[in-house]
Design an enzyme around this catalytic site. Structure first.
Site, PDB file in Angstrom:
ATOM      1  N   ILE A 129       0.864  -1.178   0.000  1.00  0.00           N
ATOM      2  CA  ILE A 129       0.000   0.000   0.000  1.00  0.00           C
ATOM      3  C   ILE A 129       0.904   1.233   0.000  1.00  0.00           C
ATOM      4  O   ILE A 129       1.660   1.443   0.953  1.00  0.00           O
ATOM      5  CB  ILE A 129      -0.927  -0.002   1.244  1.00  0.00           C
ATOM      6  N   GLU A 130       0.840   1.977  -1.093  1.00  0.00           N
ATOM      7  CA  GLU A 130       1.749   3.113  -1.244  1.00  0.00           C
ATOM      8  C   GLU A 130       1.076   4.426  -0.865  1.00  0.00           C
ATOM      9  O   GLU A 130      -0.121   4.465  -0.558  1.00  0.00           O
ATOM     10  CB  GLU A 130       2.272   3.139  -2.694  1.00  0.00           C
ATOM     11  N   GLU A 178       4.308  -7.933   2.914  1.00  0.00           N
ATOM     12  CA  GLU A 178       4.657  -8.822   4.034  1.00  0.00           C
ATOM     13  C   GLU A 178       4.265  -8.202   5.369  1.00  0.00           C
ATOM     14  O   GLU A 178       3.699  -8.859   6.249  1.00  0.00           O
ATOM     15  CB  GLU A 178       6.172  -9.083   4.046  1.00  0.00           C
ATOM     16  N   CYS A 199      12.290  -6.942   1.252  1.00  0.00           N
ATOM     17  CA  CYS A 199      13.222  -5.850   1.557  1.00  0.00           C
ATOM     18  C   CYS A 199      13.793  -6.016   2.960  1.00  0.00           C
ATOM     19  O   CYS A 199      13.324  -6.831   3.755  1.00  0.00           O
ATOM     20  CB  CYS A 199      12.515  -4.497   1.408  1.00  0.00           C
ATOM     21  N   CYS A 245      11.286  -5.570   5.921  1.00  0.00           N
ATOM     22  CA  CYS A 245      10.415  -6.721   6.150  1.00  0.00           C
ATOM     23  C   CYS A 245      11.192  -7.873   6.774  1.00  0.00           C
ATOM     24  O   CYS A 245      10.680  -8.584   7.644  1.00  0.00           O
ATOM     25  CB  CYS A 245       9.748  -7.165   4.856  1.00  0.00           C
TER      26      CYS A 245
HETATM   27  O1  LIG Z   1       9.213  -7.785  -0.984  1.00  0.00           O
HETATM   28  C1  LIG Z   1       8.718  -6.691  -1.316  1.00  0.00           C
HETATM   29  C2  LIG Z   1       9.412  -5.759  -2.101  1.00  0.00           C
HETATM   30  C3  LIG Z   1       8.776  -4.561  -2.419  1.00  0.00           C
HETATM   31  N1  LIG Z   1       7.495  -4.333  -1.986  1.00  0.00           N
HETATM   32  C4  LIG Z   1       6.805  -3.096  -2.390  1.00  0.00           C
HETATM   33  C5  LIG Z   1       7.221  -1.806  -1.755  1.00  0.00           C
HETATM   34  C6  LIG Z   1       6.773  -0.804  -2.826  1.00  0.00           C
HETATM   35  O2  LIG Z   1       5.370  -0.566  -2.688  1.00  0.00           O
HETATM   36  C7  LIG Z   1       6.987  -1.548  -4.122  1.00  0.00           C
HETATM   37  C8  LIG Z   1       8.273  -1.202  -4.846  1.00  0.00           C
HETATM   38  O3  LIG Z   1       9.363  -1.362  -4.004  1.00  0.00           O
HETATM   39  O4  LIG Z   1       6.981  -2.922  -3.790  1.00  0.00           O
HETATM   40  C9  LIG Z   1       6.811  -5.247  -1.227  1.00  0.00           C
HETATM   41  O5  LIG Z   1       5.649  -5.047  -0.883  1.00  0.00           O
HETATM   42  N2  LIG Z   1       7.462  -6.386  -0.890  1.00  0.00           N
HETATM   43 ZN   LIG Z   2       9.368  -4.960   2.564  1.00  0.00          ZN
END
Ligand SMILES: O=c1ccn([C@H]2C[C@H](O)[C@@H](CO)O2)c(=O)[nH]1
Ligand SMILES: [Zn+2]
Length: 132
Positions: A43-44, A55, A86, A89
């Site tokens: 969710i951005e 995650e 990342c 997480c």
């Molecule tokens: O394992 C991951 C890697 C990236 N993102 C999301 C963060 C951001 O919204 C988008 C690009 O980085 O992906 C995740 O949700 N999980």
């Molecule tokens: Zn992450």
């Protein structure tokens, strides 16, 4: 629920990703020891640093509902290799999930990498480090 079904749950979660900025959809599905599944998507936000990964969405949903014991988490994205979580997480998963819990990373091509929480972040900063 088996791993294939958990991956399906993660793919369904991915469809709900709110990603107007990156357009990069990620889905996660966390399987509780009670058999319940907690789905999460990323969710951005226009304030980019507020973006939350799939995650952590799944884990925070579970904890906020009282679930703290898990069998596995599956994560999926449209990546060449199984999607690598990342660093943020990895840190959160390390604290909120047991070291032997299964982490299933996958992509839309069907590549699957299975590892444990302990393998996800060797040397994680942990609650014990707070006690000098
Ligand atoms: O394992 C991951 C890697 C990236 N993102 C999301 C963060 C951001 O919204 C988008 C690009 O980085 O992906 C995740 O949700 N999980
Ligand atoms: Zn992450």
């Amino acid at each position: 629920m088996n791993i294939k079904e958990l991956i399906k749950e993660a793919k369904a979660a991915r469809e709900l990703a709110y990603v107007p900025y990156s357009k990069f959809q990620v889905g996660a599905a966390l399987l509780g020891k009670d058999g319940k599944v907690y789905r999460g998507c990323n969710i951005e936000n226009a304030a980019y640093s507020m973006c939350n990964c799939a995650e952590r969405t799944a884990l925070f949903k579970a904890y906020s509902e009282g679930a703290t014991q898990f069998e596995a988490i599956a994560v999926v994205a449209d990546t060449k290799r199984p999607v690598p979580p990342c660093g943020a997480c990895r840190q959160v998963i390390s604290e909120l999930c047991a070291p032997e819990m299964k982490v299933i990373l996958t992509n839309l091509h069907g590549d699957v990498q299975e590892l444990t929480v302990a393998e996800l972040l060797p040397g994680a900063f942990s609650p014990e480090d707070l006690n000098a």
